[in-house]
Write an enzyme that holds these catalytic residues in place. Sequence first.
Site: not given
Length: 353
Positions: A81-82, A126, A175, A234
């Site tokens: 997302k980032t 975030d 999330t 990740r």
Amino acid sequence: MSIIADDNDFKQPREAKNPVTKAETTEFDKNFENCIRPKSFDTYIGQSALKEALQITIEASKKRELPLDHLLFYGPPGLGKTTLAGVIAEQMGAEIKITSAPALERPRDIIGILMSLKGGEILFIDEIHRLNKVAEEILYPAMEDFVLDMTTGKSQTVKTLRIPLPKFTLIGATTKAGALSGPLRDRFGIIHRLEFYTEDELAQVIKRTAGILNIEIDTKGAHAIARRSRGTPRIANRLVKRVSDYALVKHDGKITETIANQALDILKIDELGLDNTDRNLLKLIIEKYNGGPVGIETIATAIGEDTRTIEDVCEPYLLQAGLLQRTPRGRKVSPSAYGHLGYKKYSDQQTLF
Ligand code: ADE
């Protein structure tokens, strides 16, 4: 042999915790990810439907010479997302400020960041579901009308001051889309869900990262890591480094399928990418609760994890992999979890261990 376990059997460390497979960000990840982050849509792998939709939105906003509508990305942690927010900024030719809701605890934190924005800039927040009420109230007029409504004075003498802000784009990431307040959610023009990555996509991510880090890896080696990366870049990127360490120390440094499998076995990451916490969670439900349903609080206490980690980090992948089910009466393991963990058959408490 029937194994009757008591609660302590499921607490960590029955087998040690395994943060390499936990998709939550650590400080280490932030630095590492900044080095390998793709900067353009061409180098950003996966999420193809989302990328296409975003590229159209960006083109349209450039043609109109207006900032992009506020965007909300939701989905499990570690899916990019980032990274995507950074790609959007690059594509818009805009600056980006990155923060997270826990860093915006006091009104002056959010006011400070809003007042520091330049025209067209992107503000990325975030974990936006964790914003407190006061911060949300400050954000509403900023998002809607690009103003800050400040109050000064006390009760009878209270005055409202409207401070104009430059036009900016807020990109929120969460999330837990369901935990966002309705009024905040309604102020996002565009809402997108990020999906877990396929094995092929993760293998591409792994090859790209290995290239940047000068790690030699063949296609089968990349797929072996991809299969155990829980659909999450990740985790894939972390595993490349750990497997590369193993390849360097025990072999000639090159990652092949055999070497990847050996290294991942040592890390106790199984064929589906499950780690000790996941296996303990499933085993607990099977052995102590006859497969469920059982409440999340009970599970958390028994395995020594907090409910937030279970809900946000462990469960999304277990649900997606079809190993766990959420029911109104609690969590249930699915028949395939019995097979995966080596139990003879569904709803049979006999184990093979
Ligand atoms: N690293 C993390 N996420 C990525 C992605 N989607 N594409 C390429 N590299 C990545």
